[in-house]
Write a protein that holds these residues in place. Structure first.
Motif, PDB file in Angstrom:
ATOM      1  N   SER A 120     110.406 -16.239  28.083  1.00  0.00           N
ATOM      2  CA  SER A 120     109.164 -15.488  27.950  1.00  0.00           C
ATOM      3  C   SER A 120     107.970 -16.442  27.875  1.00  0.00           C
ATOM      4  CB  SER A 120     109.205 -14.604  26.702  1.00  0.00           C
ATOM      5  OG  SER A 120     109.385 -15.391  25.543  1.00  0.00           O
ATOM      6  N   GLN A 121     106.839 -15.950  28.335  1.00  0.00           N
ATOM      7  CA  GLN A 121     105.616 -16.755  28.368  1.00  0.00           C
ATOM      8  C   GLN A 121     104.430 -15.843  28.122  1.00  0.00           C
ATOM      9  OE1 GLN A 121     105.077 -19.909  28.609  1.00  0.00           O
ATOM     10  NE2 GLN A 121     103.200 -20.370  29.692  1.00  0.00           N
ATOM     11  N   THR A 122     103.487 -16.283  27.305  1.00  0.00           N
ATOM     12  CA  THR A 122     102.248 -15.550  27.062  1.00  0.00           C
ATOM     13  C   THR A 122     101.087 -16.376  27.592  1.00  0.00           C
ATOM     14  OG1 THR A 122     103.161 -14.479  25.090  1.00  0.00           O
ATOM     15  CG2 THR A 122     100.773 -14.473  25.332  1.00  0.00           C
ATOM     16  N   CYS A 123     100.277 -15.790  28.471  1.00  0.00           N
ATOM     17  CA  CYS A 123      99.178 -16.505  29.120  1.00  0.00           C
ATOM     18  C   CYS A 123      97.841 -15.877  28.703  1.00  0.00           C
ATOM     19  CB  CYS A 123      99.316 -16.445  30.638  1.00  0.00           C
ATOM     20  SG  CYS A 123     100.913 -17.046  31.249  1.00  0.00           S
ATOM     21  N   PRO A 124      96.914 -16.664  28.168  1.00  0.00           N
ATOM     22  CA  PRO A 124      95.592 -16.113  27.848  1.00  0.00           C
ATOM     23  C   PRO A 124      94.816 -15.777  29.109  1.00  0.00           C
ATOM     24  CG  PRO A 124      95.619 -18.490  27.528  1.00  0.00           C
ATOM     25  CD  PRO A 124      97.034 -18.094  27.841  1.00  0.00           C
ATOM     26  N   THR A 125      93.966 -14.771  29.021  1.00  0.00           N
ATOM     27  CA  THR A 125      93.144 -14.351  30.162  1.00  0.00           C
ATOM     28  C   THR A 125      91.667 -14.575  29.833  1.00  0.00           C
ATOM     29  OG1 THR A 125      92.952 -12.066  29.367  1.00  0.00           O
ATOM     30  CG2 THR A 125      94.831 -12.589  30.770  1.00  0.00           C
ATOM     31  N   PRO A 126      90.857 -14.875  30.856  1.00  0.00           N
ATOM     32  CA  PRO A 126      89.422 -15.061  30.612  1.00  0.00           C
ATOM     33  C   PRO A 126      88.692 -13.743  30.393  1.00  0.00           C
ATOM     34  CG  PRO A 126      89.921 -15.412  32.928  1.00  0.00           C
ATOM     35  CD  PRO A 126      91.237 -15.220  32.231  1.00  0.00           C
ATOM     36  N   TRP A 127      89.378 -12.598  30.540  1.00  0.00           N
ATOM     37  CA  TRP A 127      88.781 -11.292  30.263  1.00  0.00           C
ATOM     38  C   TRP A 127      89.426 -10.707  29.012  1.00  0.00           C
ATOM     39  CZ3 TRP A 127      91.355 -12.624  34.770  1.00  0.00           C
ATOM     40  CH2 TRP A 127      92.677 -12.203  34.870  1.00  0.00           C
ATOM     41  N   SER A 128      88.719  -9.844  28.325  1.00  0.00           N
ATOM     42  CA  SER A 128      89.211  -9.306  27.051  1.00  0.00           C
ATOM     43  C   SER A 128      89.950  -7.985  27.224  1.00  0.00           C
ATOM     44  CB  SER A 128      88.043  -9.102  26.080  1.00  0.00           C
ATOM     45  OG  SER A 128      87.081  -8.212  26.640  1.00  0.00           O
ATOM     46  N   GLY A 129      89.790  -7.318  28.365  1.00  0.00           N
ATOM     47  CA  GLY A 129      90.414  -6.019  28.584  1.00  0.00           C
ATOM     48  C   GLY A 129      91.810  -6.134  29.156  1.00  0.00           C
ATOM     49  N   PRO A 130      92.337  -5.024  29.690  1.00  0.00           N
ATOM     50  CA  PRO A 130      93.689  -5.017  30.248  1.00  0.00           C
ATOM     51  C   PRO A 130      93.775  -5.795  31.554  1.00  0.00           C
ATOM     52  CG  PRO A 130      92.611  -2.926  30.674  1.00  0.00           C
ATOM     53  CD  PRO A 130      91.701  -3.697  29.773  1.00  0.00           C
ATOM     54  N   SER A 131      94.999  -6.098  31.958  1.00  0.00           N
ATOM     55  CA  SER A 131      95.261  -6.842  33.190  1.00  0.00           C
ATOM     56  C   SER A 131      96.126  -6.005  34.118  1.00  0.00           C
ATOM     57  CB  SER A 131      95.965  -8.175  32.887  1.00  0.00           C
ATOM     58  OG  SER A 131      95.221  -8.948  31.975  1.00  0.00           O
ATOM     59  N   ARG A 132      96.153  -6.396  35.380  1.00  0.00           N
ATOM     60  CA  ARG A 132      97.037  -5.754  36.340  1.00  0.00           C
ATOM     61  C   ARG A 132      97.648  -6.806  37.256  1.00  0.00           C
ATOM     62  NH1 ARG A 132      92.725  -2.484  40.215  1.00  0.00           N
ATOM     63  NH2 ARG A 132      91.488  -4.281  40.871  1.00  0.00           N
ATOM     64  N   TRP A 148     106.848  -7.560  32.303  1.00  0.00           N
ATOM     65  CA  TRP A 148     105.502  -8.046  32.020  1.00  0.00           C
ATOM     66  C   TRP A 148     104.713  -6.979  31.292  1.00  0.00           C
ATOM     67  CZ3 TRP A 148     100.550  -6.480  33.371  1.00  0.00           C
ATOM     68  CH2 TRP A 148     100.424  -5.506  34.366  1.00  0.00           C
ATOM     69  N   GLN A 149     103.731  -7.426  30.518  1.00  0.00           N
ATOM     70  CA  GLN A 149     102.935  -6.491  29.731  1.00  0.00           C
ATOM     71  C   GLN A 149     101.532  -7.041  29.542  1.00  0.00           C
ATOM     72  OE1 GLN A 149     104.667  -5.524  25.963  1.00  0.00           O
ATOM     73  NE2 GLN A 149     103.050  -4.110  25.370  1.00  0.00           N
ATOM     74  N   SER A 150     100.561  -6.170  29.645  1.00  0.00           N
ATOM     75  CA  SER A 150      99.167  -6.534  29.425  1.00  0.00           C
ATOM     76  C   SER A 150      98.836  -6.336  27.950  1.00  0.00           C
ATOM     77  CB  SER A 150      98.247  -5.662  30.288  1.00  0.00           C
ATOM     78  OG  SER A 150      96.895  -5.854  29.931  1.00  0.00           O
ATOM     79  N   GLN A 151      98.317  -7.371  27.326  1.00  0.00           N
ATOM     80  CA  GLN A 151      97.860  -7.305  25.948  1.00  0.00           C
ATOM     81  C   GLN A 151      96.403  -7.709  25.901  1.00  0.00           C
ATOM     82  OE1 GLN A 151     100.646 -10.014  24.149  1.00  0.00           O
ATOM     83  NE2 GLN A 151     102.238  -8.458  23.911  1.00  0.00           N
ATOM     84  N   ARG A 152      95.759  -7.506  24.790  1.00  0.00           N
ATOM     85  CA  ARG A 152      94.323  -7.785  24.703  1.00  0.00           C
ATOM     86  C   ARG A 152      94.077  -9.289  24.830  1.00  0.00           C
ATOM     87  NH1 ARG A 152      90.259  -5.064  20.266  1.00  0.00           N
ATOM     88  NH2 ARG A 152      88.314  -5.700  21.293  1.00  0.00           N
ATOM     89  N   GLY A 153      93.459  -9.672  25.941  1.00  0.00           N
ATOM     90  CA  GLY A 153      93.131 -11.069  26.168  1.00  0.00           C
ATOM     91  C   GLY A 153      94.296 -11.938  26.584  1.00  0.00           C
ATOM     92  N   GLN A 154      95.421 -11.329  26.962  1.00  0.00           N
ATOM     93  CA  GLN A 154      96.560 -12.129  27.387  1.00  0.00           C
ATOM     94  C   GLN A 154      97.557 -11.290  28.177  1.00  0.00           C
ATOM     95  OE1 GLN A 154      97.970 -13.637  23.647  1.00  0.00           O
ATOM     96  NE2 GLN A 154      99.001 -11.747  23.068  1.00  0.00           N
ATOM     97  N   VAL A 155      98.431 -11.984  28.892  1.00  0.00           N
ATOM     98  CA  VAL A 155      99.495 -11.348  29.658  1.00  0.00           C
ATOM     99  C   VAL A 155     100.819 -11.940  29.196  1.00  0.00           C
ATOM    100  CG1 VAL A 155     100.548 -11.123  31.951  1.00  0.00           C
ATOM    101  CG2 VAL A 155      98.079 -10.855  31.685  1.00  0.00           C
ATOM    102  N   TYR A 156     101.801 -11.074  28.973  1.00  0.00           N
ATOM    103  CA  TYR A 156     103.142 -11.515  28.604  1.00  0.00           C
ATOM    104  C   TYR A 156     104.083 -11.301  29.775  1.00  0.00           C
ATOM    105  CZ  TYR A 156     107.907 -10.894  26.877  1.00  0.00           C
ATOM    106  OH  TYR A 156     109.259 -10.944  26.728  1.00  0.00           O
ATOM    107  N   VAL A 157     104.927 -12.298  30.086  1.00  0.00           N
ATOM    108  CA  VAL A 157     105.944 -12.163  31.122  1.00  0.00           C
ATOM    109  C   VAL A 157     107.289 -12.603  30.562  1.00  0.00           C
ATOM    110  CG1 VAL A 157     104.378 -12.449  33.090  1.00  0.00           C
ATOM    111  CG2 VAL A 157     105.436 -14.460  32.052  1.00  0.00           C
ATOM    112  N   GLY A 158     108.362 -12.076  31.133  1.00  0.00           N
ATOM    113  CA  GLY A 158     109.719 -12.439  30.732  1.00  0.00           C
ATOM    114  C   GLY A 158     110.690 -12.067  31.828  1.00  0.00           C
ATOM    115  N   GLY A 159     111.971 -12.398  31.627  1.00  0.00           N
ATOM    116  CA  GLY A 159     113.002 -11.991  32.567  1.00  0.00           C
ATOM    117  C   GLY A 159     112.855 -12.553  33.967  1.00  0.00           C
TER     118      GLY A 159
END
Length: 309
Positions: A120-132, A148-159
């Protein structure tokens, strides 16, 4: 003459001081032909791997991405320049420079987030809202809510999911209808528009494939086989659209196919050589093209199926 001999000696000395790996890389890159099919398999692997390593500043190319490029070289005739461009895009360089901002709730660029070796990996995003997800880079499926899942200010990926993400608009897409096949059961959803529909977002891990697991009908959308997606109005399509593709002298060939018509089906075999799906013909959804080989010649069209209600 003494000056010339001195220059030659200096050049030889520099080549001897050059690390072997660097020298081999420079030599391979210098002699990489545009048509990689002229190389044997091992040389194709080495050239593509070195190009990725060069652009990524030392990173090893993921196995599934390497397999994808080898397949494109030997089946779809991708040249070396096409692979270089795609590597650049996959690394987020957009062909050599930084990518421009994309529409959404943030002003940042696309980001790349990767689950390497299924970690699993969590990546910060330069935007504060959801990701796609805008581009899947892995052979393993990237399924929202699962790998994968969109979280506030970050994206989580796994598997094993590896993909490119950008800022997503808040709220449901405008002018769309959500239609879901739950537990693989077929379902028909009414649309507020009278014409055809098109898939704009797949929500399921099971593939939504037009003509097989979903179909546009007049004023409604039919889904089955676990397909869940969001649909929007589509352009009117030609009911007689077809493509003839021929393998001449038993050689492989590729023919363009309009993705708006979904996955093609063999309408009529025109050759004495058998046209067998996934053996002598197939569909490359990534490129929107039909491939044929071993003498297969056929006419391909949108499949005609009758949904079960």
């Amino acid at each position: 003459m003494k000056r010339l001999l001195k220059c030659v000696a200096l050049a030889l000395g520099l080549s001897l001081l050059m690390p072997a790996a660097v020298f081999a890389q420079a030599q391979t890159r210098a002699y990489a032909p545009e048509n990689l099919r002229t190389l044997n398999y091992n040389d194709q692997v080495r050239v593509i791997s070195l190009e990725y390593e060069e652009q990524s500043r030392g990173r090893r190319i993921p196995d599934d991405q390497l397999r994808f490029y080898l397949d494109q070289v030997n089946r779809s005739n991708w040249g070396f320049s096409r692979i270089k461009q795609d590597i650049s895009q996959s690394l987020g360089y957009g062909g050599g420079g930084p990518q421009p901002p994309y529409p959404g709730n943030g002003n940042g660029n696309r980001i790349r987030c990767e689950s390497i070796n299924n970690r699993s990996q969590t990546c910060p995003t330069p935007w504060s809202g959801p990701s796609r997800l805008v581009r899947q880079l892995s052979g393993t499926g990237c399924e929202e809510g699962r790998t994968w899942q969109s979280q506030r200010g970050q994206v989580y990926v796994g598997g094993g999911c590896r993909g490119e993400f950008e800022a997503a608009p808040i709220g449901p897409p405008q002018g769309t209808v959500r239609c879901e096949s739950v537990n693989n059961r077929p379902r028909t959803c009414a649309t507020p528009w009278a014409g055809p529909s098109r898939l704009v977002r797949q929500l399921s891990g099971t593939g939504c494939e037009e003509g097989r697991t979903w179909q546009s009908q007049r004023g409604q959308v039919f889904v089955s086989g676990g397909c869940r997606g969001e649909f929007a109005p589509g352009a009117a399509l030609n009911p007689n659209y077809s493509v003839t593709c021929t393998s001449r002298n038993m050689r492989p060939a590729n023919c363009g196919w309009n993705r708006d018509y979904g996955r093609p089906a063999l309408q009529r075999q025109l050759s004495s050589s058998a046209c067998v799906e996934n053996q002598t013909w197939g569909y490359d959804s990534a490129r929107g093209s039909i491939w044929v080989s071993s003498g297969c010649s056929g006419r391909f069209a949108q499949p005609q199926i009758q949904p079960r209600y």
